[in-house]
Design a protein around this motif. Structure first.
Motif, mmCIF file in Angstrom:
data_model
loop_
_atom_site.group_PDB
_atom_site.id
_atom_site.type_symbol
_atom_site.label_atom_id
_atom_site.label_comp_id
_atom_site.label_asym_id
_atom_site.label_seq_id
_atom_site.Cartn_x
_atom_site.Cartn_y
_atom_site.Cartn_z
ATOM 1 N N ASN A 257 1.910 64.282 1.274
ATOM 2 C CA ASN A 257 2.673 65.174 0.404
ATOM 3 C C ASN A 257 2.791 66.581 0.962
ATOM 4 N N GLU B 270 5.985 59.611 -8.304
ATOM 5 C CA GLU B 270 6.542 60.181 -7.075
ATOM 6 C C GLU B 270 7.630 59.284 -6.475
ATOM 7 N N ASP C 58 12.431 58.985 -8.063
ATOM 8 C CA ASP C 58 13.787 59.372 -7.665
ATOM 9 C C ASP C 58 14.313 58.557 -6.488
ATOM 10 N N ARG C 59 13.465 57.716 -5.905
ATOM 11 C CA ARG C 59 13.865 56.862 -4.794
ATOM 12 C C ARG C 59 13.932 55.383 -5.178
ATOM 13 N N THR D 204 3.597 69.741 -4.957
ATOM 14 C CA THR D 204 4.261 68.432 -4.926
ATOM 15 C C THR D 204 5.125 68.224 -6.156
ATOM 16 N N ASP D 205 4.573 68.499 -7.319
ATOM 17 C CA ASP D 205 5.309 68.219 -8.546
ATOM 18 C C ASP D 205 6.506 69.143 -8.711
ATOM 19 N N ARG E 293 8.370 70.270 -6.265
ATOM 20 C CA ARG E 293 9.418 69.723 -5.401
ATOM 21 C C ARG E 293 10.015 68.455 -6.003
ATOM 22 N N ARG E 294 9.166 67.625 -6.569
ATOM 23 C CA ARG E 294 9.641 66.357 -7.124
ATOM 24 C C ARG E 294 10.535 66.569 -8.343
ATOM 25 N N ARG F 227 13.035 68.757 3.645
ATOM 26 C CA ARG F 227 12.622 67.975 2.480
ATOM 27 C C ARG F 227 11.928 66.691 2.923
ATOM 28 N N PHE G 14 10.168 61.941 -0.749
ATOM 29 C CA PHE G 14 10.148 61.919 -2.214
ATOM 30 C C PHE G 14 10.928 63.070 -2.826
ATOM 31 N N ASP G 15 11.201 64.102 -2.033
ATOM 32 C CA ASP G 15 11.770 65.367 -2.513
ATOM 33 C C ASP G 15 13.292 65.294 -2.496
ATOM 34 N N LYS H 131 17.957 67.781 -6.645
ATOM 35 C CA LYS H 131 18.352 67.535 -8.038
ATOM 36 C C LYS H 131 19.677 68.238 -8.309
#
Length: 480
Positions: free
Chosen positions: A135, A208, A211-212, A414-415, A417-418, A470, A473-474, A477
């Motif tokens: 991460n 995490e 989004d993928r 991490t969160d 960016r996610r 990026r 996972f990022d 949005k």
């Protein structure tokens, strides 16, 4: 800064580790003729202690992620707060993660020990380490680490899915009725809590993936929600390492004992003040200038002169409880579990009341930081700025989870960016292009020189070795 010396409490554990393990464990991992009987209690204690120093220490936390997530700000030597960093700045994170943590824990796993509980705990904690590393850096050595002096890098997707499987295996190895273990300084040898952490880490990774691979994320999280009594389900289950007194003290206490470089970020303090958040007096101190009657944060991303000119004594230091020698390094909280459930409900992955879970998550965080008065909590929850809004769940959860993550710089990073919230802005003296923010750590220079081929393949796959690249996972949005 003062060097953090080996703790006296762990003298026998760490002496063994440092004198015979750090130079040899890599060989244990790849040499079939090496010892297969490491002393697991020593290795486990050392891995937990070094992980706590790594996670809350300079390179990974208060001179990087804690600044970039705008929980803290620099008032001297402001380069990292302005994103003026190089590939030498993150070598300690990489080297400690691999040469100390992964190596020690893999030695336990590859031994001929008959006690599966040691192996289960080692696998959980190695999974936590790999999750931290991927991460922060992205593509990293995983499947080949310990098998080659020049291991290939795995994609972040491969690492995340592999760690999910490792955690399932760890859960199977861990048996409450099995043999006892020693040397566990996080859960005091309580196997039931290690099983809860194994499942809770899977919950974090499931989110995490969202989004993928939404289908997999939904499957993982919905199954774990049905099993929620066996995950972290109270503040008593928080995963943390409790330090003691100097020299085995919390790295924040060590830093502030000899330096005066950091203050609470204006971004955080302004939000806490705006909502009359009762955690403000825990997170921050009133300024040393007695004429200043409220909590005041320092602006992020200023030049050294501009940062100094804010007034050292007119700005809030971190809260006293965080600067005690014995302050714990917190790794995973009950509030985080509840915020994940709330987001899963908001996204339609589980059948549950997102608003109720959101309020439970905030309450768990308030309780964690000593706020227990029900009237105070209810008053806070009923504020317009705090109240849940299903049409803006990402914003509401993003702000509150970010506040609850205080101190946990890497996971807050991490969160953020996610999820894409809270929406942060770079300071006026940012070294990056306008509007850009850091999104990863540089690989250390030693990877370029010692593992150059695989380093170049990783960069070709992931993108430029820049802090603005990026990770997998990022995902950008565009609809929020």
């Amino acid at each position: 800064m003062k060097r953090i010396y080996i703790p006296l409490l762990l003298a026998t554990f760490v002496a063994f580790t440092l004198t015979s393990c750090n130079d040899e464990l890599a060989d244990v991992n790849r040499n079939p003729n090496a010892t297969e009987n490491p002393q697991p209690a020593y290795l486990l204690s050392a891995a937990e202690y070094h992980a706590a120093n790594l996670y809350w220490g300079s390179t990974t936390s208060y001179n990087s992620s804690l600044l970039w997530i705008q929980h803290w700000a620099k008032i001297q030597y402001t380069e990292p707060d302005c994103y003026n960093v190089s590939n030498s700045d993150f070598a300690t994170t990489w080297d400690t993660g691999y040469a100390t943590l992964v190596a020690n824990l893999t030695a336990i796993l590859q031994s001929d020990l008959s006690n599966d509980n040691y192996k289960g705990v080692a696998l959980v904690w190695r999974s936590w380490t790999y999750l931290l590393l991927t991460n922060l850096f992205g593509d990293i050595p995983y499947t080949e680490y310990g098998q080659s002096v020049t291991p290939a890098y795995d994609s972040q997707e491969t690492v995340l899915r592999g760690v999910l499987s490792d955690l399932e295996e760890a859960d199977k190895l861990l048996t409450v009725s099995g043999e006892k273990i020693e040397g566990d300084l996080i859960y005091k040898n309580d196997i039931s809590r290690w099983k809860k952490l194994a499942k809770s880490l899977r919950l974090r990774i499931g989110l995490e993936l969202g989004d993928r691979d939404e289908n997999t994320a939904k499957k993982i999280i919905s199954a774990l929600y049905e099993d929620r009594s066996n995950l972290i389900n109270s503040n008593e289950d928080i995963a943390q390492f409790v330090f003691t007194s100097s020299p085995q003290w919390n790295p924040w206490a060590s830093a502030f004992s000899s330096r005066d470089d950091q203050r609470i970020s204006k971004t955080l303090v302004d939000k806490l003040n705006a909502w009359s958040d009762p955690r403000v007096g825990v997170y921050a101190q009133l300024p040393q200038d007695v004429s200043v009657k409220t909590y005041v944060g320092a602006a992020n991303g200023l030049s050294a002169d501009a940062a100094n000119n804010q007034g050292f004594y007119k700005l809030s230091l971190p809260g006293t409880s965080f600067l005690k020698d014995s302050a714990p390094a917190v790794f995973y909280t009950y509030a985080e579990v509840l915020f994940i459930y709330a987001e899963a409900a908001a996204r339609g992955w589980i059948t549950a009341d997102a608003n109720s879970l959101y309020q439970q998550a905030i309450t768990a965080s308030l309780n964690q930081f000593g706020v227990s008065n029900e009237d105070v909590i209810e008053e806070y929850l009923q504020q317009e700025g705090v109240q849940y809004d299903a049409s803006r769940w990402f914003e509401k959860i993003g702000w509150q989870k970010w506040i609850a993550y205080y101190g946990q710089g890497p996971d807050a990073f991490t969160d953020w960016r996610r999820l894409g919230y809270p929406q942060l802005a770079a300071g006026p003296n940012s070294a990056l292009n306008a509007g850009e923010l850091p999104r990863r750590f540089f690989y250390p220079a030693t990877e370029q020189s010692l593992n150059g081929k695989n380093y170049r393949l990783a960069v070709a796959h992931q993108g430029a070795d820049e802090i603005t690249t990026r990770l997998w996972f990022d995902v950008e949005k565009k609809n929020r």
